[in-house]
Design a protein around this motif. Structure first.
Motif, PDB file in Angstrom:
ATOM      1  N   GLU A  50       0.821  -1.205   0.000  1.00 33.43           N
ATOM      2  CA  GLU A  50       0.000   0.000   0.000  1.00 33.43           C
ATOM      3  C   GLU A  50       0.856   1.257   0.000  1.00 33.43           C
ATOM      4  N   ASN A  51       1.873   1.292   0.854  1.00 38.40           N
ATOM      5  CA  ASN A  51       2.716   2.484   0.960  1.00 38.40           C
ATOM      6  C   ASN A  51       3.496   2.767  -0.314  1.00 38.40           C
ATOM      7  N   ASN A  52       3.844   1.688  -1.047  1.00 35.33           N
ATOM      8  CA  ASN A  52       4.645   1.848  -2.257  1.00 35.33           C
ATOM      9  C   ASN A  52       3.820   1.743  -3.537  1.00 35.33           C
ATOM     10  N   GLU A  53       2.497   1.555  -3.369  1.00 38.85           N
ATOM     11  CA  GLU A  53       1.573   1.459  -4.512  1.00 38.85           C
ATOM     12  C   GLU A  53       2.018   0.394  -5.509  1.00 38.85           C
ATOM     13  N   ILE A  54       2.294  -0.802  -4.980  1.00 35.00           N
ATOM     14  CA  ILE A  54       2.702  -1.931  -5.810  1.00 35.00           C
ATOM     15  C   ILE A  54       1.826  -3.136  -5.494  1.00 35.00           C
ATOM     16  N   ALA A  55       1.829  -4.129  -6.375  1.00 29.68           N
ATOM     17  CA  ALA A  55       0.924  -5.267  -6.226  1.00 29.68           C
ATOM     18  C   ALA A  55       1.631  -6.571  -5.899  1.00 29.68           C
ATOM     19  N   ALA A  56       2.959  -6.533  -5.755  1.00 27.18           N
ATOM     20  CA  ALA A  56       3.692  -7.767  -5.472  1.00 27.18           C
ATOM     21  C   ALA A  56       5.022  -7.442  -4.821  1.00 27.18           C
ATOM     22  N   LEU A  57       5.527  -8.419  -4.062  1.00 21.03           N
ATOM     23  CA  LEU A  57       6.822  -8.272  -3.405  1.00 21.03           C
ATOM     24  C   LEU A  57       7.650  -9.531  -3.613  1.00 21.03           C
ATOM     25  N   PRO A  58       8.864  -9.419  -4.139  1.00 24.12           N
ATOM     26  CA  PRO A  58       9.754 -10.576  -4.134  1.00 24.12           C
ATOM     27  C   PRO A  58      10.096 -10.922  -2.681  1.00 24.12           C
ATOM     28  N   VAL A  59      10.199 -12.200  -2.389  1.00 21.02           N
ATOM     29  CA  VAL A  59      10.556 -12.649  -1.049  1.00 21.02           C
ATOM     30  C   VAL A  59      12.007 -13.130  -1.106  1.00 21.02           C
ATOM     31  N   VAL A  60      12.828 -12.574  -0.232  1.00 21.16           N
ATOM     32  CA  VAL A  60      14.264 -12.891  -0.263  1.00 21.16           C
ATOM     33  C   VAL A  60      14.729 -13.423   1.088  1.00 21.16           C
ATOM     34  N   ASP A  61      15.777 -14.244   1.054  1.00 22.11           N
ATOM     35  CA  ASP A  61      16.344 -14.753   2.303  1.00 22.11           C
ATOM     36  C   ASP A  61      17.396 -13.771   2.824  1.00 22.11           C
ATOM     37  N   GLN A  62      18.154 -14.180   3.818  1.00 20.55           N
ATOM     38  CA  GLN A  62      19.134 -13.291   4.444  1.00 20.55           C
ATOM     39  C   GLN A  62      20.258 -12.889   3.499  1.00 20.55           C
ATOM     40  N   ASP A  63      20.466 -13.679   2.464  1.00 15.05           N
ATOM     41  CA  ASP A  63      21.505 -13.368   1.484  1.00 15.05           C
ATOM     42  C   ASP A  63      20.960 -12.615   0.277  1.00 15.05           C
ATOM     43  N   ASN A  64      19.700 -12.171   0.384  1.00 10.67           N
ATOM     44  CA  ASN A  64      19.013 -11.452  -0.699  1.00 10.67           C
ATOM     45  C   ASN A  64      18.744 -12.332  -1.918  1.00 10.67           C
ATOM     46  N   LYS A  65      18.720 -13.642  -1.717  1.00 11.57           N
ATOM     47  CA  LYS A  65      18.366 -14.556  -2.800  1.00 11.57           C
ATOM     48  C   LYS A  65      16.854 -14.703  -2.879  1.00 11.57           C
ATOM     49  N   VAL A  66      16.324 -14.715  -4.087  1.00 13.47           N
ATOM     50  CA  VAL A  66      14.880 -14.802  -4.287  1.00 13.47           C
ATOM     51  C   VAL A  66      14.402 -16.223  -3.989  1.00 13.47           C
ATOM     52  N   ILE A  67      13.487 -16.357  -3.027  1.00 18.26           N
ATOM     53  CA  ILE A  67      12.937 -17.671  -2.674  1.00 18.26           C
ATOM     54  C   ILE A  67      11.434 -17.725  -2.864  1.00 18.26           C
ATOM     55  N   GLY A  68      10.836 -16.584  -3.204  1.00 21.52           N
ATOM     56  CA  GLY A  68       9.388 -16.578  -3.390  1.00 21.52           C
ATOM     57  C   GLY A  68       8.903 -15.237  -3.891  1.00 21.52           C
ATOM     58  N   ILE A  69       7.612 -15.143  -4.095  1.00 20.63           N
ATOM     59  CA  ILE A  69       6.975 -13.878  -4.457  1.00 20.63           C
ATOM     60  C   ILE A  69       5.568 -13.899  -3.871  1.00 20.63           C
ATOM     61  N   ILE A  70       5.121 -12.766  -3.353  1.00 23.09           N
ATOM     62  CA  ILE A  70       3.777 -12.686  -2.797  1.00 23.09           C
ATOM     63  C   ILE A  70       3.049 -11.512  -3.446  1.00 23.09           C
ATOM     64  N   THR A  71       1.793 -11.731  -3.802  1.00 24.64           N
ATOM     65  CA  THR A  71       1.012 -10.735  -4.523  1.00 24.64           C
ATOM     66  C   THR A  71      -0.231 -10.349  -3.739  1.00 24.64           C
ATOM     67  N   GLU A  72      -0.914  -9.333  -4.231  1.00 22.49           N
ATOM     68  CA  GLU A  72      -2.180  -8.910  -3.630  1.00 22.49           C
ATOM     69  C   GLU A  72      -3.161 -10.076  -3.575  1.00 22.49           C
ATOM     70  N   LYS A  73      -3.208 -10.871  -4.625  1.00 19.01           N
ATOM     71  CA  LYS A  73      -4.139 -12.001  -4.662  1.00 19.01           C
ATOM     72  C   LYS A  73      -3.852 -12.994  -3.542  1.00 19.01           C
ATOM     73  N   ASP A  74      -2.584 -13.222  -3.256  1.00 19.29           N
ATOM     74  CA  ASP A  74      -2.215 -14.125  -2.165  1.00 19.29           C
ATOM     75  C   ASP A  74      -2.730 -13.601  -0.826  1.00 19.29           C
ATOM     76  N   ILE A  75      -2.639 -12.293  -0.639  1.00 15.96           N
ATOM     77  CA  ILE A  75      -3.099 -11.694   0.613  1.00 15.96           C
ATOM     78  C   ILE A  75      -4.614 -11.733   0.706  1.00 15.96           C
ATOM     79  N   PHE A  76      -5.312 -11.483  -0.405  1.00 16.83           N
ATOM     80  CA  PHE A  76      -6.774 -11.579  -0.403  1.00 16.83           C
ATOM     81  C   PHE A  76      -7.217 -12.992  -0.023  1.00 16.83           C
ATOM     82  N   LYS A  77      -6.562 -13.981  -0.623  1.00 19.96           N
ATOM     83  CA  LYS A  77      -6.915 -15.370  -0.347  1.00 19.96           C
ATOM     84  C   LYS A  77      -6.647 -15.718   1.116  1.00 19.96           C
ATOM     85  N   ALA A  78      -5.522 -15.229   1.643  1.00 25.05           N
ATOM     86  CA  ALA A  78      -5.185 -15.502   3.041  1.00 25.05           C
ATOM     87  C   ALA A  78      -6.217 -14.889   3.979  1.00 25.05           C
ATOM     88  N   PHE A  79      -6.716 -13.706   3.633  1.00 26.49           N
ATOM     89  CA  PHE A  79      -7.731 -13.047   4.453  1.00 26.49           C
ATOM     90  C   PHE A  79      -9.022 -13.858   4.475  1.00 26.49           C
TER      91      PHE A  79
END
Length: 227
Positions: A103-132
């Motif tokens: 919401e703060n950044n007006e974006i619809a998805a976030l890459p998910v990264v581990d401690q080394d900044n390696k991409v391990i996932g992605i989460i979108t608005e749809k994922d959050i709607f479904k979780a709700f």
């Protein structure tokens, strides 16, 4: 609710030297609109989206012929147009943090990264709607009671005890604060007790019911009148 339990794991990624033509093809085949860009070690270095490709390539400009457009897409690399300052999130953070960051950044998805900044996932608005929806148990058989409560200590405990005394299992609980209606408690319950009996128990205890919705096994719903 953790990000890691609701993200798409091991998402498709591309490196910066991939052409826009190839990136567009990958997004089309996968039916998604964004691709994390990684370096040779799988670390996040950027993000490319379908909208960004269209904007950068001139695909929305009707003066370009299909041949000119294809030439441009093949010659341009992802690294030439990608977003470099990418907003990301960690797998052990909560969904509400992801929602706020989007919401703060007006974006619809976030890459998910581990401690080394390696991409391990992605989460979108749809994922959050479904979780709700899952959190509130809306698609699961049971009954949702919306109850008006006083904003004071002990009220919530009283309501839970009333359900427990009737052997009702509480599948979901939420409290909402509204400037117009005050405080409302939403309870999703299952068990042997009838809707009518539970309604009477709550009303006899002095609670005001705002809404009662029963979700049946076949997915259909039924509203019950409240007094």
């Amino acid at each position: 609710m953790y990000i890691k339990d609701h993200m798409t794991k091991n998402p498709v990624t591309v490196t910066g030297d991939v052409s826009l033509s190839k990136a567009t093809e990958i997004m089309g085949q996968g039916k998604f609109h964004r691709l994390p860009v990684v370096d040779g070690d799988g670390k996040l270095i950027g993000l490319v989206t379908g909208g960004l490709v269209e904007e950068s390539s001139g695909a929305r400009n009707t003066s370009l012929s299909i041949y000119e457009l294809n030439y441009l897409l093949n010659r341009t690399k992802v690294s030439d147009i990608m977003i470099r300052d990418v907003v990301s999130i960690g797998p052990d953070e909560f969904l509400e943090e992801a929602a706020l960051r989007m919401e703060n950044n007006e974006i619809a998805a976030l890459p998910v990264v581990d401690q080394d900044n390696k991409v391990i996932g992605i989460i979108t608005e749809k994922d959050i709607f479904k979780a709700f929806v899952d959190l509130m148990g809306y698609t699961i058989q049971g009954t949702r009671f919306v109850i008006k409560v006083e904003d004071r200590p002990g009220e919530f405990a009283k309501i839970c005890k009333l359900f427990a005394d009737e052997d009702a299992n509480l599948e979901g609980i939420a409290v909402y604060h509204n400037e117009e209606r005050g405080v409302e408690c939403v309870i999703k319950a299952t068990g042997e007790v009838s809707v009518e009996k539970m309604q009477k128990v709550l009303e006899d205890a002095g609670f005001e019911l705002v809404d009662i919705l029963q979700i049946k096994k076949d997915g259909s719903t039924q509203h019950y009148p409240v007094h």
